[in-house]
Design a protein around this motif. Structure first.
Motif, PDB file in Angstrom:
ATOM      1  N   PRO A 182       0.810  -1.225   0.000  1.00 47.88           N
ATOM      2  CA  PRO A 182       0.000   0.000   0.000  1.00 47.88           C
ATOM      3  C   PRO A 182       0.842   1.273   0.000  1.00 47.88           C
ATOM      4  N   ALA A 183       1.894   1.309   0.816  1.00 46.26           N
ATOM      5  CA  ALA A 183       2.762   2.488   0.863  1.00 46.26           C
ATOM      6  C   ALA A 183       3.466   2.694  -0.472  1.00 46.26           C
ATOM      7  N   LEU A 184       3.866   1.599  -1.118  1.00 44.93           N
ATOM      8  CA  LEU A 184       4.538   1.698  -2.405  1.00 44.93           C
ATOM      9  C   LEU A 184       3.587   2.234  -3.475  1.00 44.93           C
ATOM     10  N   ARG A 185       2.327   1.813  -3.425  1.00 47.18           N
ATOM     11  CA  ARG A 185       1.348   2.310  -4.383  1.00 47.18           C
ATOM     12  C   ARG A 185       1.102   3.804  -4.178  1.00 47.18           C
ATOM     13  N   LEU A 186       1.051   4.261  -2.926  1.00 51.44           N
ATOM     14  CA  LEU A 186       0.871   5.684  -2.652  1.00 51.44           C
ATOM     15  C   LEU A 186       2.058   6.491  -3.186  1.00 51.44           C
ATOM     16  N   LYS A 187       3.261   5.954  -3.003  1.00 51.90           N
ATOM     17  CA  LYS A 187       4.444   6.641  -3.523  1.00 51.90           C
ATOM     18  C   LYS A 187       4.407   6.681  -5.048  1.00 51.90           C
ATOM     19  N   ALA A 188       3.979   5.579  -5.664  1.00 52.62           N
ATOM     20  CA  ALA A 188       3.897   5.531  -7.126  1.00 52.62           C
ATOM     21  C   ALA A 188       2.909   6.565  -7.662  1.00 52.62           C
ATOM     22  N   GLU A 189       1.829   6.817  -6.933  1.00 53.27           N
ATOM     23  CA  GLU A 189       0.854   7.816  -7.366  1.00 53.27           C
ATOM     24  C   GLU A 189       1.469   9.213  -7.409  1.00 53.27           C
ATOM     25  N   GLN A 190       2.520   9.448  -6.638  1.00 56.72           N
ATOM     26  CA  GLN A 190       3.226  10.725  -6.671  1.00 56.72           C
ATOM     27  C   GLN A 190       4.284  10.760  -7.772  1.00 56.72           C
ATOM     28  N   TYR A 191       4.949   9.626  -7.992  1.00 58.07           N
ATOM     29  CA  TYR A 191       6.068   9.582  -8.930  1.00 58.07           C
ATOM     30  C   TYR A 191       5.618   9.346 -10.375  1.00 58.07           C
ATOM     31  N   PHE A 192       4.639   8.489 -10.586  1.00 61.01           N
ATOM     32  CA  PHE A 192       4.244   8.124 -11.953  1.00 61.01           C
ATOM     33  C   PHE A 192       3.785   9.318 -12.793  1.00 61.01           C
ATOM     34  N   PRO A 193       3.027  10.282 -12.243  1.00 63.57           N
ATOM     35  CA  PRO A 193       2.643  11.432 -13.069  1.00 63.57           C
ATOM     36  C   PRO A 193       3.831  12.251 -13.563  1.00 63.57           C
ATOM     37  N   VAL A 194       4.962  12.157 -12.882  1.00 65.70           N
ATOM     38  CA  VAL A 194       6.187  12.830 -13.339  1.00 65.70           C
ATOM     39  C   VAL A 194       6.911  11.970 -14.367  1.00 65.70           C
TER      40      VAL A 194
END
Length: 364
Positions: free
Chosen positions: A57-69
């Motif tokens: 879950p924490a990794l998915r939350l981080k990905a939601e911040q990084y993937f749009p970049v």
């Protein structure tokens, strides 16, 4: 399958024997799941991720911040979006430092960074600058693809170097990553990327109790992304076997068919409860025809505050939000709202007839 008052036993039988195989790919290059050793290795990597799923879950939350970049930069260099999962495997999306000196989310070595135009000094290291490092990584990935003419081999070369991959191709007489004998780290590298992709894009396949989950798991409730159960000493007893349908023909790629639908509000939804959906279009898929204004229902599972619903169609008809993402925001269940049901590209037509067989792969 839970479709109220519409489907007869005959239609259930048609769905159960539709013969459409679940295809796994990396950058559009098909993973040869018909090879037992490939399917075993991939599912073994996924199994290990599930065993220590507390971080997901924490990794998915981080990905939601990084993937749009990351995604727009990948598109700028015409690099497939599946490469956004590579820095998860490399660094867990953190500015980590490896024992050999690789740095940043893309884990770029100092010499490579200099060749790609990044500044690396004691006081300033552009490998830790997400945008600049992503541009550099994309330049490198494009170069590797130009040399090897395969996105899969390019990803493997990102880990091992193009020289090592080229030498193995020449020595072994094969350009098939899944056939090449490589060092242990590189041999597992693509499997790790695909495993993360599967867990991010199709988490419902690995949920206990979902109608077509890959693993036959002993527990019957709770989602894969909930608090992990204690790992047994034997470990593998938690996972029995997987059953893979092998199609000898592959359906041509077609755009998905989108059906309009609306959620019926559920203000007190909990993981594993039924989700009710009102169909606003006539739906036709694999021999089943359902008129609009009919009600569909299926169990829902929460993953990172999105609800995935098992409609009983396997992967033929899948619930999407109107933003085009699989699953729907949990808050949408409280008020109801417009959603989409997406079918495979041939769902309005007769399903492709495939000569299929079944293989059971032991996970012990």
């Amino acid at each position: 399958m839970r479709i109220r008052g519409i489907l007869t036993g005959l239609l259930l039988l048609l769905l159960a024997h539709s013969g459409m195989a679940q295809q796994v790919d990396f950058c559009g290059e098909v993973v040869p799941m018909e090879r037992d050793f490939v399917s075993f290795r991939l599912m073994d990597v996924i199994k290990r991720n599930l065993r220590y799923q507390g971080y997901l879950p924490a990794l998915r939350l981080k990905a939601e911040q990084y993937f749009p970049v990351i995604e727009p930069i990948l598109q700028q260099y015409q690099v497939p979006l599946d490469f956004k999962y590579l820095p998860i495997v490399e660094s867990g999306l953190s500015n980590a430092t490896s024992p050999v000196g690789a740095q940043g989310v893309w884990q770029i070595m100092p010499g490579t960074a200099a060749e790609l135009g990044l500044t690396v000094s004691a006081g300033y290291d552009e490998r830790n600058h997400l945008i600049k490092a992503t541009h550099a990584a994309c330049k490198l990935i494009r170069l590797l693809h130009d040399q090897l003419n395969s996105w899969t081999l390019a990803a493997a070369a990102y880990n091992a170097g193009s020289g090592n991959i080229s030498k193995n191709i020449k020595r072994q007489g094969s350009r098939d990553y899944y056939q090449l004998m490589l060092n242990n780290e590189t041999a597992q590298y693509i499997y790790k990327i695909i495993a993360i992709k599967q867990l991010f894009e199709s988490p419902e396949l690995y949920m206990p109790g979902f109608g077509y989950n890959v693993f036959a798991k002993n527990t019957t409730n709770g989602s894969v992304f909930a608090t992990p159960p204690p790992v047994s000493k034997t470990g593998d007893k938690d996972f029995n076997t997987i059953r893979i349908t092998l199609g000898k023909q592959v359906a041509p790629k077609q755009s998905a068919v989108v059906y309009a639908a609306r959620l019926q509000n559920n203000k007190a939804f909990e993981d594993g409860q039924l989700v009710n959906i009102l169909l606003l279009d006539d739906l036709q898929a694999n021999g089943v025809y359902i008129r609009k204004n009919s009600s569909l229902s299926g169990k829902g599972w929460l993953v990172s505050n999105r609800v995935y619903v098992d409609l009983g169609f396997g992967n033929t008809i899948v619930l999407y939000a109107t933003d085009g993402r699989k699953g729907v925001p949990a808050d949408l269940l409280k008020t109801g709202g417009d959603v989409q049901l997406r079918g495979s590209g041939n769902s309005r037509n007769t399903a492709l007839a495939t000569a299929s067989s079944h293989t059971t792969v032991a996970l012990r």
